[in-house]
Design a protein around this motif. Structure first.
Motif, short mmCIF file in Angstrom:
data_model
loop_
_atom_site.label_atom_id
_atom_site.label_comp_id
_atom_site.label_asym_id
_atom_site.label_seq_id
_atom_site.Cartn_x
_atom_site.Cartn_y
_atom_site.Cartn_z
N LYS A 138 1.77 18.41 11.87
CA LYS A 138 3.05 18.11 11.23
C LYS A 138 3.15 18.88 9.92
CE LYS A 138 3.45 13.41 13.17
NZ LYS A 138 2.05 13.18 13.68
N ILE A 139 4.34 18.92 9.34
CA ILE A 139 4.55 19.67 8.10
C ILE A 139 5.47 18.88 7.17
CG2 ILE A 139 6.55 21.03 8.95
CD1 ILE A 139 5.22 23.48 7.50
N GLY A 140 5.37 19.13 5.88
CA GLY A 140 6.25 18.47 4.91
C GLY A 140 5.49 17.58 3.95
N MET A 141 5.34 18.02 2.70
CA MET A 141 4.57 17.26 1.71
C MET A 141 5.43 16.32 0.89
SD MET A 141 1.89 20.11 0.33
CE MET A 141 0.79 20.95 1.47
N GLU A 142 6.76 16.45 1.00
CA GLU A 142 7.63 15.75 0.05
C GLU A 142 8.91 15.31 0.74
OE1 GLU A 142 8.87 18.34 -3.13
OE2 GLU A 142 9.23 16.66 -4.46
N GLY A 143 9.26 14.03 0.56
CA GLY A 143 10.49 13.56 1.17
C GLY A 143 10.96 12.27 0.54
N ALA A 144 12.02 11.69 1.13
CA ALA A 144 12.53 10.40 0.65
C ALA A 144 13.19 9.70 1.83
CB ALA A 144 13.53 10.59 -0.49
N GLY A 145 13.14 8.36 1.82
CA GLY A 145 13.73 7.63 2.93
C GLY A 145 13.64 6.13 2.71
N VAL A 146 13.71 5.39 3.84
CA VAL A 146 13.77 3.93 3.79
C VAL A 146 12.60 3.36 4.60
CG1 VAL A 146 15.18 1.91 4.34
CG2 VAL A 146 16.28 4.04 3.63
N VAL A 147 11.92 2.37 4.03
CA VAL A 147 10.77 1.76 4.70
C VAL A 147 11.26 0.96 5.91
CG1 VAL A 147 8.92 0.06 4.46
CG2 VAL A 147 9.40 1.66 2.59
N THR A 148 10.65 1.20 7.09
CA THR A 148 11.04 0.49 8.31
C THR A 148 9.95 -0.42 8.84
OG1 THR A 148 10.34 2.42 9.56
CG2 THR A 148 12.69 2.23 9.09
N ALA A 149 8.71 -0.24 8.37
CA ALA A 149 7.61 -1.11 8.79
C ALA A 149 6.48 -0.92 7.80
CB ALA A 149 7.14 -0.75 10.21
N VAL A 150 5.64 -1.97 7.67
CA VAL A 150 4.57 -1.95 6.68
C VAL A 150 3.29 -2.41 7.35
CG1 VAL A 150 3.76 -3.10 4.58
CG2 VAL A 150 6.12 -2.33 4.72
N GLY A 151 2.19 -1.64 7.18
CA GLY A 151 0.91 -1.99 7.77
C GLY A 151 0.17 -3.04 6.96
N ALA A 152 -1.00 -3.42 7.47
CA ALA A 152 -1.83 -4.42 6.78
C ALA A 152 -2.25 -3.89 5.41
CB ALA A 152 -3.06 -4.73 7.63
N ASN A 153 -2.49 -4.81 4.49
CA ASN A 153 -3.01 -4.49 3.16
C ASN A 153 -2.06 -3.68 2.29
OD1 ASN A 153 -5.36 -5.67 4.17
ND2 ASN A 153 -6.16 -3.68 4.81
N VAL A 154 -0.77 -3.66 2.64
CA VAL A 154 0.21 -2.99 1.79
C VAL A 154 1.03 -4.07 1.11
CG1 VAL A 154 2.22 -1.47 1.70
CG2 VAL A 154 0.31 -0.95 3.25
N THR A 155 0.96 -4.11 -0.23
CA THR A 155 1.67 -5.17 -0.95
C THR A 155 2.80 -4.61 -1.81
OG1 THR A 155 0.02 -5.00 -2.68
CG2 THR A 155 -0.32 -6.71 -1.02
N ASP A 156 2.79 -3.31 -2.06
CA ASP A 156 3.76 -2.74 -3.01
C ASP A 156 5.11 -2.44 -2.36
OD1 ASP A 156 1.85 -2.90 -4.93
OD2 ASP A 156 1.30 -0.77 -4.86
N TYR A 157 5.18 -2.40 -1.03
CA TYR A 157 6.42 -1.99 -0.36
C TYR A 157 6.77 -2.99 0.74
CZ TYR A 157 5.49 2.24 -2.92
OH TYR A 157 5.25 3.12 -3.94
#
Lengths: 336, 336
Positions: free
Chosen positions: A61-80
């Motif tokens: 894949k390619i692309g180091m920089e972007g912006a968007g909307v969170v659609t799902a969050v994995g385990a141990n993620v508390t900030d989003y």
């Protein structure tokens, strides 16, 4: 299913193709993002060509920089949480993750909250250019607020170069932009450069004379350079005593000699800067940088120059435009 | 009449001869000194060979560093009077003035008062080595008192290298000395080096591993190097993040490539140092350096290692000994 830009062999932008992929649920520490816009970076062309710090593993894949909307969050993620608007920069797992996609899972460490008053395009163009400019000029280069300094910014028409002009001005310093030919000189003045020097054909002595002519005979205090090659010899001659030359790239593809005699004569310094190693991955430094950058992003002091936006279907054309070197400012791909 | 060492053509020590000269009264700003001892410096061999910053004008005198007694004082000199014991270092008017003489006029700017409790030999060996080591390690290189740092000192058996070991210890830091072969390793340990690394045949990776092995895996904080050439590549690999490499010479005669990628990976710095430009000619810095150096010179903390003294009649032999590179410490000529 989601459209994703991928490549199966190293080469130029022609290697990029859009494929449909099933995106799995995000793993532990990961966040899934619906990408709205992605900014192009020269390092991606190097990754595509197999000349980056990391070798591609295919399909990549390619692309180091972007912006968007969170659609799902994995385990141990508390900030989003789902629905959060975010920037991605830099994508840490180059090749396995990529912002040139409708949807992708990213390490939560790659995300930043998006201020509500900036667009997705702007949110996709901030976190590489401005931290690079701030970290390089201020944290590595010693630019100080209100110290009456001057900064030489080489390859100044890039997104980082234009950010560097703004960061220089925000510290009350003089921005001396360089460009190879006169083509982009007026645009650089319009973008705020105090002086523009076209470097093609200049000897180190001539370049030094031009810099001294606009710095009360003193030479620059900080130089911020992604070119290397012969540019380093020019900068060494134009440095003031105790100046710092910050190298953050290798666009020329030529490694210069160490300008030891100029360093010994002047006492100036040369260092290197990499935004991931020396800022984004260093929480203490990042705290200082964010305290400077975020208010100025939100109030419009720091605003990227957008050169051109492309539709996602034209992602290969967007990278071709980047490799043409004719652009002024940031190239962005917008997802539908 | 006074015996003076002079040369009429560039070359090696064999060009030096002792001639009888009438010494005129000192001019404005000058002081006449009866020289008792003179320390040898590698820069003098380069001057003799026509490879120094300044070209010799024949007949040329030699000797940048000495000590003696004031015998006459020119107009506008208020800091010195007849009978004062002084050091000369560095002799500013290289070639027109020279400490390898029974008597010579020097610019008063080249003189320093001699503490009464040090010998003329010691007074002729302090002002090049210790300010170079202090200015390079502390003022250019960022060695800080009690910060638990480590310094790599290359070509450590020179008079400056041995001074650098002492300056490093006076700041509570670890001194890692390098030498090309094992010949001088034990002498370096005896001189106080905490570790000695013999560099002949080492790859940058191997050198880096050896430095990391004695710095808790971190790499050095400051390097102090008169060699340049391949040594710079070795040092770049052994640097800790944010380390500074201070180049103060060019003994190898080879200019290295700029180690840009190592600088970008680590964020380390390279600078140059010249004791005259960056310290002896800078009153504010000199005040700070003297406040550190003088008490430690007088109390014996800082004491030069004298390799060998020669009679003035054997001045050419003294320089031959210097060019042999077999010495450990400072070579001194004593006048009768």
């Amino acid at each position: 299913m989601s459209k994703v830009a991928e490549f199966d062999a190293v080469g130029g932008p022609e290697q990029l193709k859009l494929v449909e992929r099933e995106i799995p649920a995000p793993g532990a520490g990961e966040v899934q993002v619906d990408i709205k816009a992605a900014g192009l970076n020269r390092a991606e062309l190097m990754f595509l060509a197999g000349q980056y710090l990391v070798e591609p593993v295919f399909p990549a894949k390619i692309g180091m920089e972007g912006a968007g909307v969170v659609t799902a969050v994995g385990a141990n993620v508390t900030d989003y949480k789902i629905g959060d608007e975010v920037s991605i920069a830099p994508n840490i797992n180059v090749g396995a993750e990529g912002a040139m996609a409708e949807r992708c899972n990213f390490s939560a460490l790659s995300l930043h909250p998006k201020p509500s008053n900036v667009s997705f395009v702007e949110a996709a163009t901030f976190w590489m250019a401005y931290p690079t400019a701030y970290g390089g000029l201020v944290q590595a280069g010693g630019l100080r607020d209100g110290a009456g300094q001057s900064a030489v910014i080489t390859a100044a028409s890039s997104s980082v170069g234009l950010a560097a002009i703004q960061v220089t001005h925000a510290h009350g310093a003089k921005a001396i932009a360089t460009t190879r030919t006169a083509t982009k000189a007026q645009e650089l003045l319009d973008a705020g450069a105090d002086h523009v020097i076209t470097t093609d054909g200049l000897t180190p002595q001539e370049f030094g004379d031009q810099v001294r002519a606009v710095t009360d005979g003193k030479g620059f205090d900080v130089a911020f350079d992604p070119v290397a090659g012969p540019m380093v010899g020019l900068l060494a001659e134009a440095a003031s005593n105790d100046a710092t030359i910050v190298g953050y790239g290798f666009l020329s593809g030529n490694m210069p000699e160490l300008p030891l005699f100029a360093l010994m004569r002047k006492g100036s310094y040369i260092t290197g800067f990499h935004v991931a190693f020396h800022l984004l991955m260093q929480p203490e430094r990042m705290k200082v940088a964010s305290a400077h950058l975020l208010p100025r992003w939100q109030d419009g002091t720091y605003k990227a120059t957008i050169n051109k936006t492309f539709a996602f279907a034209d992602v290969a054309k967007a990278y071709e435009h980047l490799s043409s070197n004719t652009q002024f400012g940031k190239i962005v791909v917008e997802m539908d």
